[in-house]
Design a protein around this motif. Structure first.
Motif, PDB file in Angstrom:
ATOM      1  N   THR A 130       0.835  -1.206   0.000  1.00 55.78           N
ATOM      2  CA  THR A 130       0.000   0.000   0.000  1.00 55.78           C
ATOM      3  C   THR A 130       0.868   1.253   0.000  1.00 55.78           C
ATOM      4  O   THR A 130       2.080   1.186   0.202  1.00 55.78           O
ATOM      5  CB  THR A 130      -0.911   0.028   1.239  1.00 55.78           C
ATOM      6  OG1 THR A 130      -0.082   0.190   2.420  1.00 55.78           O
ATOM      7  CG2 THR A 130      -1.721  -1.256   1.358  1.00 55.78           C
ATOM      8  N   GLN A 131       0.210   2.386  -0.209  1.00 58.65           N
ATOM      9  CA  GLN A 131       0.909   3.673  -0.117  1.00 58.65           C
ATOM     10  C   GLN A 131       0.782   4.200   1.312  1.00 58.65           C
ATOM     11  O   GLN A 131       0.114   5.193   1.580  1.00 58.65           O
ATOM     12  CB  GLN A 131       0.347   4.654  -1.137  1.00 58.65           C
ATOM     13  CG  GLN A 131       0.593   4.201  -2.571  1.00 58.65           C
ATOM     14  CD  GLN A 131       0.601   5.340  -3.555  1.00 58.65           C
ATOM     15  OE1 GLN A 131       1.237   6.367  -3.336  1.00 58.65           O
ATOM     16  NE2 GLN A 131      -0.091   5.176  -4.663  1.00 58.65           N
ATOM     17  N   GLY A 132       1.418   3.491   2.225  1.00 58.37           N
ATOM     18  CA  GLY A 132       1.457   3.923   3.614  1.00 58.37           C
ATOM     19  C   GLY A 132       0.362   3.309   4.460  1.00 58.37           C
ATOM     20  O   GLY A 132      -0.499   2.560   4.003  1.00 58.37           O
ATOM     21  N   PHE A 133       0.414   3.657   5.748  1.00 52.65           N
ATOM     22  CA  PHE A 133      -0.484   3.094   6.745  1.00 52.65           C
ATOM     23  C   PHE A 133      -1.930   3.541   6.543  1.00 52.65           C
ATOM     24  O   PHE A 133      -2.863   2.733   6.636  1.00 52.65           O
ATOM     25  CB  PHE A 133       0.006   3.508   8.137  1.00 52.65           C
ATOM     26  CG  PHE A 133      -0.885   3.064   9.266  1.00 52.65           C
ATOM     27  CD1 PHE A 133      -0.962   1.729   9.618  1.00 52.65           C
ATOM     28  CD2 PHE A 133      -1.637   3.987   9.974  1.00 52.65           C
ATOM     29  CE1 PHE A 133      -1.786   1.311  10.659  1.00 52.65           C
ATOM     30  CE2 PHE A 133      -2.456   3.577  11.010  1.00 52.65           C
ATOM     31  CZ  PHE A 133      -2.532   2.238  11.359  1.00 52.65           C
ATOM     32  N   TYR A 234       3.375  -0.196  14.058  1.00 48.82           N
ATOM     33  CA  TYR A 234       4.012   0.983  13.468  1.00 48.82           C
ATOM     34  C   TYR A 234       5.465   1.208  13.856  1.00 48.82           C
ATOM     35  O   TYR A 234       6.235   1.769  13.073  1.00 48.82           O
ATOM     36  CB  TYR A 234       3.185   2.238  13.793  1.00 48.82           C
ATOM     37  CG  TYR A 234       3.265   2.697  15.234  1.00 48.82           C
ATOM     38  CD1 TYR A 234       4.046   3.783  15.598  1.00 48.82           C
ATOM     39  CD2 TYR A 234       2.552   2.056  16.237  1.00 48.82           C
ATOM     40  CE1 TYR A 234       4.120   4.208  16.911  1.00 48.82           C
ATOM     41  CE2 TYR A 234       2.612   2.474  17.539  1.00 48.82           C
ATOM     42  CZ  TYR A 234       3.403   3.554  17.876  1.00 48.82           C
ATOM     43  OH  TYR A 234       3.472   3.961  19.184  1.00 48.82           O
ATOM     44  N   THR A 261       4.682  -0.428   7.946  1.00 48.86           N
ATOM     45  CA  THR A 261       5.038   0.700   7.091  1.00 48.86           C
ATOM     46  C   THR A 261       6.515   1.029   7.253  1.00 48.86           C
ATOM     47  O   THR A 261       7.139   0.655   8.247  1.00 48.86           O
ATOM     48  CB  THR A 261       4.195   1.939   7.466  1.00 48.86           C
ATOM     49  OG1 THR A 261       4.655   3.079   6.747  1.00 48.86           O
ATOM     50  CG2 THR A 261       4.301   2.251   8.947  1.00 48.86           C
ATOM     51  N   THR A 262       7.063   1.739   6.256  1.00 49.62           N
ATOM     52  CA  THR A 262       8.451   2.228   6.351  1.00 49.62           C
ATOM     53  C   THR A 262       8.513   3.653   6.884  1.00 49.62           C
ATOM     54  O   THR A 262       9.586   4.254   6.887  1.00 49.62           O
ATOM     55  CB  THR A 262       9.137   2.186   4.969  1.00 49.62           C
ATOM     56  OG1 THR A 262       8.400   3.019   4.057  1.00 49.62           O
ATOM     57  CG2 THR A 262       9.214   0.776   4.425  1.00 49.62           C
ATOM     58  N   ALA A 263       7.383   4.203   7.323  1.00 51.92           N
ATOM     59  CA  ALA A 263       7.360   5.605   7.756  1.00 51.92           C
ATOM     60  C   ALA A 263       8.318   5.862   8.903  1.00 51.92           C
ATOM     61  O   ALA A 263       8.946   6.929   8.966  1.00 51.92           O
ATOM     62  CB  ALA A 263       5.939   6.008   8.157  1.00 51.92           C
ATOM     63  N   ARG A 271       6.050   6.494   1.173  1.00 49.11           N
ATOM     64  CA  ARG A 271       4.676   6.019   0.964  1.00 49.11           C
ATOM     65  C   ARG A 271       4.641   4.526   0.662  1.00 49.11           C
ATOM     66  O   ARG A 271       4.060   4.078  -0.318  1.00 49.11           O
ATOM     67  CB  ARG A 271       3.964   6.795  -0.163  1.00 49.11           C
ATOM     68  CG  ARG A 271       4.014   8.299  -0.071  1.00 49.11           C
ATOM     69  CD  ARG A 271       3.615   8.854   1.266  1.00 49.11           C
ATOM     70  NE  ARG A 271       2.311   8.359   1.730  1.00 49.11           N
ATOM     71  CZ  ARG A 271       2.038   8.118   3.010  1.00 49.11           C
ATOM     72  NH1 ARG A 271       2.954   8.269   3.939  1.00 49.11           N
ATOM     73  NH2 ARG A 271       0.842   7.696   3.350  1.00 49.11           N
ATOM     74  N   GLY A 273       3.718   0.851   2.533  1.00 44.35           N
ATOM     75  CA  GLY A 273       3.200   0.081   3.646  1.00 44.35           C
ATOM     76  C   GLY A 273       2.751  -1.266   3.139  1.00 44.35           C
ATOM     77  O   GLY A 273       2.886  -1.575   1.947  1.00 44.35           O
ATOM     78  N   TRP A 274       2.206  -2.109   4.035  1.00 47.00           N
ATOM     79  CA  TRP A 274       1.764  -3.433   3.607  1.00 47.00           C
ATOM     80  C   TRP A 274       0.720  -3.965   4.573  1.00 47.00           C
ATOM     81  O   TRP A 274       0.643  -3.566   5.733  1.00 47.00           O
ATOM     82  CB  TRP A 274       2.945  -4.406   3.529  1.00 47.00           C
ATOM     83  CG  TRP A 274       3.777  -4.463   4.763  1.00 47.00           C
ATOM     84  CD1 TRP A 274       3.578  -5.234   5.892  1.00 47.00           C
ATOM     85  CD2 TRP A 274       4.965  -3.691   5.027  1.00 47.00           C
ATOM     86  NE1 TRP A 274       4.569  -4.999   6.811  1.00 47.00           N
ATOM     87  CE2 TRP A 274       5.422  -4.049   6.316  1.00 47.00           C
ATOM     88  CE3 TRP A 274       5.681  -2.738   4.288  1.00 47.00           C
ATOM     89  CZ2 TRP A 274       6.567  -3.495   6.890  1.00 47.00           C
ATOM     90  CZ3 TRP A 274       6.809  -2.181   4.860  1.00 47.00           C
ATOM     91  CH2 TRP A 274       7.248  -2.558   6.143  1.00 47.00           C
ATOM     92  N   SER A 296       0.979   0.592  -6.157  1.00 49.56           N
ATOM     93  CA  SER A 296       1.980   1.474  -5.567  1.00 49.56           C
ATOM     94  C   SER A 296       3.194   1.600  -6.483  1.00 49.56           C
ATOM     95  O   SER A 296       3.449   0.724  -7.314  1.00 49.56           O
ATOM     96  CB  SER A 296       2.404   0.938  -4.194  1.00 49.56           C
ATOM     97  OG  SER A 296       1.300   0.887  -3.311  1.00 49.56           O
TER      98      SER A 296
END
Length: 427
Positions: A130-133, A234, A261-263, A271, A273-274, A296
């Protein structure tokens, strides 16, 4: 010469960690096997102690080793890793419209990584990139709404942005209280919820860790009510004073959607996430993802897959964990020096502390006074779904330069004094 020596040491660390990792994966080093202490291993292999110690640290962060002070590292019980999805490495094909679940090499890399590090039972076919959380939550909520599941419970306190994602999906929002042991599953039955969003490893903003009895109570609730647990993982990689806590998803993969997420580990702007989803949810998520954005960004996915499979992702986490721990320690020292009457919570993990305040204190006014002094603090009271006597301040240190920490705490003390936050106490 310095650069060359650094490169050699880095290569030796990579090779040693890789050799040990492979031996654990293929069973040559069985679970429970005690390895030589890092100094002894360094002597045996003719390398520096730092190289051996760093290799052990990396494998411990990945979940391959159990380490304790003044004890030899022990090989951990490693979760079985599903076979990776094979796809020909054709660069042109990788840049076409592809599987809406995301690049297969990234899903395979995440499957292996999450199994090792978080104890997640993750088939690559059930992972959606995904594109982020926030998008991950939005996609899950869309599927819930389409299936007639209308109520989502969140922890309270929690981030208000989480609430808005639920509301935008047209779902009913309810709150499940949090105490020192995490969320209270006993109250879930009364809320008539179809899904529960929780951060068991490190609750935001309190820092509470969901106790073992409550972890099992949460999965029992899901089984009894045909409910979905959405596990927000997170910042589980950043732990300092306690051993890592495995994901709840490992207890019941059929009822838990694990979201990462990689945030925090890399950068929010990536952006990426998974979702590791139960089978029924995994079947429906690709259609929702296709409708949202057709997939993504591919190049970022391939880059992350390479970081993970090369071991550099874990190496990076080991390094930045040390940095954040040092900042955390400096912040705790400054708080004990300038605000000795206040006791922060949630210091064992993450990149923020919660500073509880008396119920009489106005945490919103204090945050505003602190902002006038150049500080960005988050008040606790607006994070409760309903009015609550719990007031406090969230102190983030992830982007706070070390030399600025004492001055920042002095500025906070001045803001507390200005607002008379604690009557009768001087700062």
């Amino acid at each position: 010469m310095l650069v060359e020596a650094e490169f050699r040491q880095r290569r030796m660390r990579h090779d040693l960690a890789g050799a040990l990792r492979a031996a654990i994966q293929d069973g040559r080093l069985e679970a429970g096997t005690a390895l030589p202490a890092s100094r002894r291993l360094a002597v045996q292999l003719g390398m520096s102690w730092g190289v051996a110690s760093d290799a052990y640290d990396q494998l411990a962060s990945e979940g391959y080793l159990r380490v304790a002070p003044r004890a030899a590292p022990v090989v951990a019980q490693v979760a079985s890793v599903p076979a990776a999805v094979e796809e020909p490495a054709v660069p042109d094909a990788a840049l076409e419209y592809g599987d809406h679940r995301g690049r297969p090499e990234l899903r395979a890399a995440l499957s292996s990584y999450l199994a090792r590090v978080r104890g997640v039972r993750a088939d690559p076919g059930r992972i959606v990139i995904t594109q982020g959380f926030t998008q991950a939550l939005s996609l899950i909520y869309q599927v819930l709404a389409a299936s007639g599941r209308g109520t989502v419970a969140v922890e309270t306190p929690s981030h208000p942005g989480l609430w808005e994602t639920v509301r935008r999906a047209g779902l009913r929002l309810v709150g499940c209280p949090v105490d020192a042991e995490g969320l209270t599953p006993a109250q879930l039955g009364e809320l008539d919820a179809d899904a529960m969003v929780a951060a068991p490893a490190h609750q935001f903003p309190t820092g509470a860790v969901l106790s073992a009895p409550r972890r099992h109570a949460l999965t029992r609730w899901a089984a009894a009510h045909d409910g979905l647990i959405v596990e927000d993982d997170y910042d589980a990689e950043f732990r300092y004073d306690r051993a890592g806590i495995g994901a709840v998803q490992g207890l019941d993969p059929g009822r838990v959607a694990h979201v990462g997420t990689t945030a925090k580990t890399l950068a929010p702007a990536l952006r990426l996430g998974w979702i590791t989803a139960p089978a029924w949810l995994a079947e429906q998520l690709p259609e929702a993802k296709s409708a949202a954005d057709s997939g993504s960004p591919v190049i970022a996915q391939i880059a992350l897959a390479n970081l993970i499979t090369s071991g550099e992702y874990e190496r990076h986490i080991v390094r930045v964990r040390r940095t954040y721990r040092h900042r955390r320690d400096l912040l705790l020292h400054a708080l004990s020096t300038y605000l000795p009457g206040l006791r922060p919570h949630g210091a064992a993990a993450g990149m923020q502390l919660l500073l509880p305040l008396p119920a009489s204190a106005n945490d919103v006014a204090i945050a505003e006074a602190a902002a006038r002094r150049g500080l960005c603090l988050t008040p606790l009271s607006p994070m409760h779904l309903a009015p609550s006597p719990e007031h406090g301040l969230l102190l983030g240190f992830g982007r706070l330069a070390e030399h600025r920490i004492p001055g920042a705490v002095r500025a906070l003390a001045a803001a507390l004094a200005e607002t008379n936050a604690i009557p009768g106490q001087t700062f």
